[in-house]
Scaffold this active site. Sequence first.
Site, PDB file in Angstrom:
ATOM      1  N   CYS A  66       0.825  -0.817  -0.082  1.00 32.11           N
ATOM      2  CA  CYS A  66       0.244  -0.371  -0.399  1.00 32.11           C
ATOM      3  C   CYS A  66       0.903   1.506  -0.009  1.00 32.11           C
ATOM      4  O   CYS A  66       0.152   2.221   0.019  1.00 32.11           O
ATOM      5  CB  CYS A  66      -0.934   0.128   1.084  1.00 32.11           C
ATOM      6  SG  CYS A  66      -1.840  -1.745   0.522  1.00 32.11           S
ATOM      7  N   HIS A 103      -2.789   6.711   2.781  1.00 35.49           N
ATOM      8  CA  HIS A 103      -3.520   5.755   1.896  1.00 35.49           C
ATOM      9  C   HIS A 103      -5.026   5.512   2.573  1.00 35.49           C
ATOM     10  O   HIS A 103      -5.153   5.919   3.832  1.00 35.49           O
ATOM     11  CB  HIS A 103      -2.769   4.936   1.920  1.00 35.49           C
ATOM     12  CG  HIS A 103      -2.841   3.037   1.811  1.00 35.49           C
ATOM     13  ND1 HIS A 103      -3.413   2.553   0.615  1.00 35.49           N
ATOM     14  CD2 HIS A 103      -3.473   2.193   2.879  1.00 35.49           C
ATOM     15  CE1 HIS A 103      -4.254   1.770   0.632  1.00 35.49           C
ATOM     16  NE2 HIS A 103      -3.904   1.430   2.140  1.00 35.49           N
ATOM     17  N   ASN A 141      -9.998   0.157   0.061  1.00 37.88           N
ATOM     18  CA  ASN A 141      -8.477   0.141  -0.093  1.00 37.88           C
ATOM     19  C   ASN A 141      -8.063  -0.382  -1.412  1.00 37.88           C
ATOM     20  O   ASN A 141      -8.336  -1.485  -1.679  1.00 37.88           O
ATOM     21  CB  ASN A 141      -8.420  -1.056   1.238  1.00 37.88           C
ATOM     22  CG  ASN A 141      -6.420  -0.576   1.343  1.00 37.88           C
ATOM     23  OD1 ASN A 141      -6.344  -0.829   0.123  1.00 37.88           O
ATOM     24  ND2 ASN A 141      -6.081  -1.504   2.373  1.00 37.88           N
TER      25      ASN A 141
HETATM   26  O1  UT7 Z   1      -4.027  -1.497   3.567  1.00 40.56           O
HETATM   27  C1  UT7 Z   1      -2.738  -1.498   4.326  1.00 40.56           C
HETATM   28  C2  UT7 Z   1      -3.168  -0.664   6.290  1.00 40.56           C
HETATM   29  N1  UT7 Z   1      -4.172  -1.466   6.748  1.00 40.56           N
HETATM   30  C3  UT7 Z   1      -4.574  -1.513   7.700  1.00 40.56           C
HETATM   31  O2  UT7 Z   1      -4.177  -0.307   8.161  1.00 40.56           O
HETATM   32  C4  UT7 Z   1      -5.976  -1.937   7.928  1.00 40.56           C
HETATM   33  C5  UT7 Z   1      -5.957  -1.835   9.353  1.00 40.56           C
HETATM   34  N2  UT7 Z   1      -7.340  -2.709  10.472  1.00 40.56           N
HETATM   35  C6  UT7 Z   1      -7.775  -2.523  10.284  1.00 40.56           C
HETATM   36  O3  UT7 Z   1      -8.508  -1.670   9.493  1.00 40.56           O
HETATM   37  C7  UT7 Z   1      -8.506  -3.229  11.389  1.00 40.56           C
HETATM   38  O4  UT7 Z   1      -8.244  -4.145  12.222  1.00 40.56           O
HETATM   39  C8  UT7 Z   1     -10.034  -4.213  10.442  1.00 40.56           C
HETATM   40  C9  UT7 Z   1     -10.955  -3.539   9.407  1.00 40.56           C
HETATM   41  C10 UT7 Z   1      -9.682  -4.751   9.936  1.00 40.56           C
HETATM   42  C11 UT7 Z   1     -11.139  -5.005  12.235  1.00 40.56           C
HETATM   43  O5  UT7 Z   1     -11.270  -4.617  12.693  1.00 40.56           O
HETATM   44  P1  UT7 Z   1     -11.262  -3.985  14.317  1.00 40.56           P
HETATM   45  O6  UT7 Z   1     -12.196  -2.953  14.928  1.00 40.56           O
HETATM   46  O7  UT7 Z   1      -9.992  -4.421  14.150  1.00 40.56           O
HETATM   47  O8  UT7 Z   1     -12.234  -5.661  14.201  1.00 40.56           O
HETATM   48  P2  UT7 Z   1     -11.043  -7.128  14.952  1.00 40.56           P
HETATM   49  O9  UT7 Z   1     -10.910  -7.716  13.808  1.00 40.56           O
HETATM   50  O10 UT7 Z   1     -10.627  -6.075  16.351  1.00 40.56           O
HETATM   51  O11 UT7 Z   1     -13.088  -7.848  14.997  1.00 40.56           O
HETATM   52  C12 UT7 Z   1     -13.916  -7.572  16.151  1.00 40.56           C
HETATM   53  C13 UT7 Z   1     -14.898  -8.419  16.088  1.00 40.56           C
HETATM   54  C14 UT7 Z   1     -14.583  -9.923  16.573  1.00 40.56           C
HETATM   55  O12 UT7 Z   1     -15.079 -10.494  16.857  1.00 40.56           O
HETATM   56  P3  UT7 Z   1     -15.568 -10.793  19.097  1.00 40.56           P
HETATM   57  O13 UT7 Z   1     -13.789 -11.581  18.559  1.00 40.56           O
HETATM   58  O14 UT7 Z   1     -15.225  -9.605  18.982  1.00 40.56           O
HETATM   59  O15 UT7 Z   1     -16.284 -12.358  18.571  1.00 40.56           O
HETATM   60  C15 UT7 Z   1     -14.057 -10.364  14.452  1.00 40.56           C
HETATM   61  O16 UT7 Z   1     -14.830 -11.408  14.720  1.00 40.56           O
HETATM   62  O17 UT7 Z   1     -15.969  -8.134  14.404  1.00 40.56           O
HETATM   63  C16 UT7 Z   1     -15.937  -9.461  13.750  1.00 40.56           C
HETATM   64  N3  UT7 Z   1     -15.259  -9.097  12.875  1.00 40.56           N
HETATM   65  C17 UT7 Z   1     -16.172  -9.429  12.033  1.00 40.56           C
HETATM   66  N4  UT7 Z   1     -18.007  -8.996  12.401  1.00 40.56           N
HETATM   67  C18 UT7 Z   1     -18.620  -8.857  11.131  1.00 40.56           C
HETATM   68  C19 UT7 Z   1     -14.553  -9.212  11.613  1.00 40.56           C
HETATM   69  N5  UT7 Z   1     -14.337  -8.836  10.291  1.00 40.56           N
HETATM   70  C20 UT7 Z   1     -15.971  -8.422  10.870  1.00 40.56           C
HETATM   71  C21 UT7 Z   1     -17.336  -8.750   9.838  1.00 40.56           C
HETATM   72  N6  UT7 Z   1     -18.594  -8.159   9.961  1.00 40.56           N
HETATM   73  N7  UT7 Z   1     -17.037  -7.735   8.381  1.00 40.56           N
END
Ligand code: UT7
Length: 329
Positions: free
Chosen positions: A116, A256, A286
């Site tokens: 990215c 980005h 993204n």
């Molecule tokens: O391009 C290069 C740079 N990229 C980035 O910087 C991306 C960085 N990361 C992110 O943008 C975020 O970490 C994400 C958007 C990918 C995820 O958001 P988050 O707030 O970090 O969520 P998480 O991974 O901590 O997940 C929270 C909960 C989990 O459930 P539990 O374990 O709390 O029960 C996941 O299983 O949300 C759940 N979850 C979803 N729920 C509904 C994960 N994906 C989804 C989804 N829909 N699509």
Amino acid sequence: MEQNQRASITGIGSYLPGKVLTNYDLEKMVDTTDDWIIQRTGIRERRIVENGMVTSDLAVQASNMAMEDAGVTPKDIDMIITSTITPDYFFPSTSCQVQHKIGATRASAFDILAACSGFVYALSVGQSFVNSGTVGTVLVVGAECLSKVTDYTDRTTCILFGDGAGAVVVQKSQTKHEILSTTLHADGSQWDSLFMQAGGAKNPASLESVQQRMHYIQFKGREVFKSAVNIVTNMVRETAVKNNIELTDIGLIIYHQSNLRIIEAVMDRLDLPMDKTFVNIDKYGNTSSASIPIAMDEARKAGRLNKGDILLLVAIGGGLTWGVSVIRW
Ligand code: UT7
């Protein structure tokens, strides 16, 4: 007079494929909701290629617009540098495909891989070649078909990515947008924070690699999120000091587009208002190395860039890699 001119962005173009994949479409594919995606990422929809279109096709569309904007023809291009993690082929380079398709027969051509951050890396290389006088006109492209490496059964990743391309022409110019400085960084110890496991020498393509879904993007979202906020905040601060400018002197910061919450957290830590940045992640998700040139093109068309403004292009991505370009508009 000629000797005082520095590498500048003299033309910009961008292209998004027409097919829209909304959060509501994804609700039918995986266990997710429009509300969750908007709250956690800011994304409402993204664009996806169809009908056999590939990365170089997106790159060609964006490049043609950038060349027209700069007032140059394919025969004027000395070098093509494409940043992509979704090349048409493992080799030859996507830049060679672009060179062939646009008819830039005089141009050398190669790709850059910095995920990215790739557009900022590619711009830096183009800037250096132009400033050294080695070449006169460089086409710098960020183009991605991330839909081809996205696992649409994995809700943690498939909501994030989209396809698109942006391109700029870099030349010496007295009147256009001078690239004042570029700074690049990497931390290879975090290589497995964001990566594709198979297809390279480590895990060549095999029946097993396909069955285990190893040819899709994988990442540790929460870890990358935290690293991104810290690294990007520090990078903007350091860039201001290095360039002898106050944060409040910056006209616009284009990040980005990986997550609206990352952008908001960084702007909050910098104590800058959100109207000092440009966001279009809601429309495109993204798009990796395409996101910055697409956003730059849209920002200027929206009248968000005025002559003399200091513009920062700020990227972070797999590698990890990160970098910033400072441009006087
Ligand atoms: O391009 C290069 C740079 N990229 C980035 O910087 C991306 C960085 N990361 C992110 O943008 C975020 O970490 C994400 C958007 C990918 C995820 O958001 P988050 O707030 O970090 O969520 P998480 O991974 O901590 O997940 C929270 C909960 C989990 O459930 P539990 O374990 O709390 O029960 C996941 O299983 O949300 C759940 N979850 C979803 N729920 C509904 C994960 N994906 C989804 C989804 N829909 N699509």
